[in-house]
Design a protein around this motif. Structure first.
Motif, PDB file in Angstrom:
ATOM      1  N   UNK A  36       4.317  -2.921  -4.367  1.00  0.00           N
ATOM      2  CA  UNK A  36       2.927  -2.902  -4.824  1.00  0.00           C
ATOM      3  C   UNK A  36       2.118  -4.032  -4.197  1.00  0.00           C
ATOM      4  N   UNK A  37       2.727  -5.205  -4.113  1.00  0.00           N
ATOM      5  CA  UNK A  37       2.016  -6.347  -3.541  1.00  0.00           C
ATOM      6  C   UNK A  37       1.788  -6.151  -2.040  1.00  0.00           C
ATOM      7  N   UNK A  38       2.802  -5.612  -1.338  1.00  0.00           N
ATOM      8  CA  UNK A  38       2.621  -5.330   0.089  1.00  0.00           C
ATOM      9  C   UNK A  38       1.454  -4.372   0.296  1.00  0.00           C
ATOM     10  N   UNK A  39       1.383  -3.395  -0.575  1.00  0.00           N
ATOM     11  CA  UNK A  39       0.307  -2.407  -0.460  1.00  0.00           C
ATOM     12  C   UNK A  39      -1.049  -3.064  -0.709  1.00  0.00           C
ATOM     13  N   UNK A  40      -1.090  -3.958  -1.678  1.00  0.00           N
ATOM     14  CA  UNK A  40      -2.349  -4.661  -1.954  1.00  0.00           C
ATOM     15  C   UNK A  40      -2.768  -5.486  -0.737  1.00  0.00           C
ATOM     16  N   UNK A  41      -1.808  -6.100  -0.078  1.00  0.00           N
ATOM     17  CA  UNK A  41      -2.133  -6.883   1.121  1.00  0.00           C
ATOM     18  C   UNK A  41      -2.643  -5.957   2.225  1.00  0.00           C
ATOM     19  N   UNK A  42      -1.975  -4.819   2.352  1.00  0.00           N
ATOM     20  CA  UNK A  42      -2.399  -3.871   3.396  1.00  0.00           C
ATOM     21  C   UNK A  42      -3.849  -3.441   3.148  1.00  0.00           C
ATOM     22  N   UNK A  43      -4.179  -3.195   1.900  1.00  0.00           N
ATOM     23  CA  UNK A  43      -5.550  -2.783   1.592  1.00  0.00           C
ATOM     24  C   UNK A  43      -6.549  -3.853   2.029  1.00  0.00           C
ATOM     25  N   UNK A  44      -6.167  -5.099   1.881  1.00  0.00           N
ATOM     26  CA  UNK A  44      -7.086  -6.167   2.310  1.00  0.00           C
ATOM     27  C   UNK A  44      -7.342  -6.107   3.815  1.00  0.00           C
TER      28      UNK A  44
END
Lengths: 393, 184
Positions: free
Chosen positions: A20-28
């Motif tokens: 989930x955190x990796x995905x949040x970073x990707x969104x940034x």
């Protein structure tokens, strides 16, 4: 909103939390001027010419994902991200209440449905969270959502005779899954504004109109047709879009106590479950004559199926989300984003896709990747115990 | 948003040998910094590229292994990848949109130089594209008429989309590659 101190977190996150955190970073990394951008691939059409910021349904999942991560971790970083995304929306609203580039696969155009309603839900979720945090400024987000709903949905798409929202200003087409998204926005607005008119005069009548058109007879019983054109249902049943209706029906039940909504939600979910493959994926669309167009099968978008099932669990519905969760997690890319689908190569045909994916399969799209957000915190019986520390700001 | 070591946010994961960039800003970024690159006119060509380049490293979706490419849909991600200690050997830049916007909004000289990377890379896809130019669009338009008569509105709708995509992607791709043939 300024936060300085962040709580210390453990550095041994669960695989789910790390994902989930990796995905949040990707969104940034998808942020461009004005918001979250990037190309779009879809069943209907692709938006490859326009890759700028789109204020469309991507914000619903992006913001709810950030809020889930905030609840799970206590890190203000994620709340700040949610607020920043909400500010994109506020800045992207025009004088008529519509949002910039809200047509997703048809961008760059405005007045997209259900996108603008989904954006309103995102705003209202942020307002609700900030209100609970006793932070300042939450009223502004409600005002923005109210402007959208009043000026666009009620003034332009509401049909007093049918007591429902149409998908066009000529009152030709009603799309149940879009009405369902709008219903959630209306219910949230009623709750936060204290004005029950949005729910009672618009939300429930519109949902009831769609409910009267639910399929109740054949092997697709429980499903909603993709749209109703001039009063006649067009019997294309998209399991994915039906999944987006279930939480609205459950919410209607919770607000009114009317078991009809719950029974309808269960019936729709059973339709979806009848079509889930062993690998957790779903066919794209099934038809009244038992034909199906299987491909592409959404990967990131399957998060909405989990969200639908989980909304019924508190009402005693048994739902095993693990196969679908595995299906989604299997599609996470090294970058942190999620592949959009599997089988674009076979779109329109029923041939088994080749082992190598189509480029569109591997293309992560902000407006699909956001759909996996329900698993951030919602899937686990207990919230993820820890999250990796976000990048320094 | 590059990570501490310049790689993509999912830190610590090895970058694939090949990457695909979208968006014309990404094209510019790649053009300035990557020695070898490939410009593809549409996703179908990109898929063909995947097949050819991945033959030595078959992709196994069941195991999630052997992924040969990473699609980078934003300039930020391209910058992060290029800045990483082990950037991809080849960058594949794809989509009709990227091509259209690149050619129409930048001097043609730069477009030609960027396209020139295609030839240095030895990626020869121009012949099939030239050969197929227009024919696929015509076939899809015929399919539209057939499906419409059959009452299969769903397939007819797809055919219209495919017709439009074929026209745009192939036409622009062909123009670009003709330019390349003459110039490099």
């Amino acid at each position: 909103m300024q936060h300085i101190a962040e709580p210390t977190v453990e550095q041994t996150p669960t695989a789910l939390a790390q994902s989930a955190a990796n995905c949040a970073y990707w969104l940034e990394t998808m942020r461009v001027q004005g918001g979250f951008g990037g190309p779009v691939v879809h069943w209907w059409q692709h938006a490859l010419m326009f890759t700028g910021a789109g204020i469309d349904w991507r914000y619903e999942g992006i913001i709810s994902g950030y809020l889930d991560l905030y609840r799970a971790s206590g890190l203000y970083y994620y709340l700040d991200r949610a607020v920043a995304a909400a500010n994109d929306i506020v800045n992207g609203q025009d004088e008529y209440g519509n949002y910039a580039n809200s047509q997703f696969q048809l961008n760059p155009y405005t007045a997209g449905t259900p996108h603008e309603a989904a954006v309103d839900i995102a705003l209202l979720n942020v307002a609700s969270r900030l209100k609970a945090e006793q932070a300042e400024g939450w009223e502004g987000y409600i005002a923005t959502a109210r402007r959208s709903i009043e000026n666009f949905y009620i003034r332009r798409l509401w049909n007093a005779e049918r007591r429902c929202f149409f998908d066009d200003t000529r009152s030709i087409t009603i799309v149940p899954n879009k009405v369902a998204t709008l219903f959630i926005a209306l219910a949230r607005l009623s709750e936060l504004s204290g004005d029950s008119r949005y729910l009672d005069a618009y939300g429930l009548p519109a949902l009831n109109h769609c409910l009267s058109l639910q399929n109740g007879r054949d092997e697709n019983r429980g499903a909603f047709a993709q749209y109703i054109e001039q009063g006649r249902p067009v019997n294309w049943y998209f399991p994915y879009y039906n999944a987006r209706i279930v939480p609205a029906l459950v919410l209607a039940h919770d607000l009114t106590g009317n078991d009809t909504y719950l029974a309808a939600a269960v019936s729709t979910m059973q339709f979806i479950l009848r079509h889930i493959d062993a690998d957790g994926g779903l066919p794209q669309v099934v038809y009244a004559d038992r034909r199906a167009n299987r491909y592409p099968r959404w990967v990131a978008g399957a998060g909405d199926v989990i969200l639908a099932g989980l909304s019924l669990v508190p009402h005693g519905f048994a739902f095993d989300y693990q196969p679908t969760l595995d299906w989604i997690l299997g599609g996470q890319l090294e970058s942190g984003g999620f592949q959009t689908a599997r089988g674009f190569e076979s779109q329109g045909s029923q041939k088994t896709p080749p082992s190598l994916p189509h480029a569109f399969d591997l293309l992560p799209v902000a407006g699909w990747t956001d759909k996996r957000s329900p698993y951030c915190a919602g899937c686990s019986p207990t919230a993820p115990p820890s999250l990796p520390r976000p990048p320094a700001r | 948003m590059a990570g501490a070591n310049g790689s993509l946010p999912a830190l610590g994961l090895p970058l694939p040998e090949y990457a695909i960039a979208l968006d014309w800003l990404a094209v510019q970024c790649a053009h300035d910094t990557v020695e070898t690159g490939v410009l593809a006119s549409d996703a179908r060509l990109a898929s063909e590229f995947l097949r050819r380049t991945a033959t030595s490293q078959p992709f196994d979706p069941a195991k999630g292994q052997g992924r040969a490419v990473l699609i980078l849909p934003s300039a930020t991600q391209v910058e992060a990848v290029i800045a990483s200690p082990t950037p991809p050997a080849t960058l594949l830049i794809v989509t009709a949109g990227a091509l259209y916007r690149f050619i129409s909004s930048t001097p043609m000289l730069r477009a030609r130089t960027c396209l020139g990377m295609t030839k240095r890379q030895g990626y020869r896809q121009s012949a099939p594209i030239l050969h197929l130019h227009g024919e696929i669009s015509v076939l899809w338009s015929i399919a539209y008429r057939v499906y419409s008569r059959m009452g299969r509105d769903d397939l007819a709708g797809r055919s219209v989309v495919r017709t439009r995509e074929s026209y745009l992607g192939r036409w622009l791709g062909t123009l670009a590659l003709i330019t390349l043939q003459k110039d490099v």
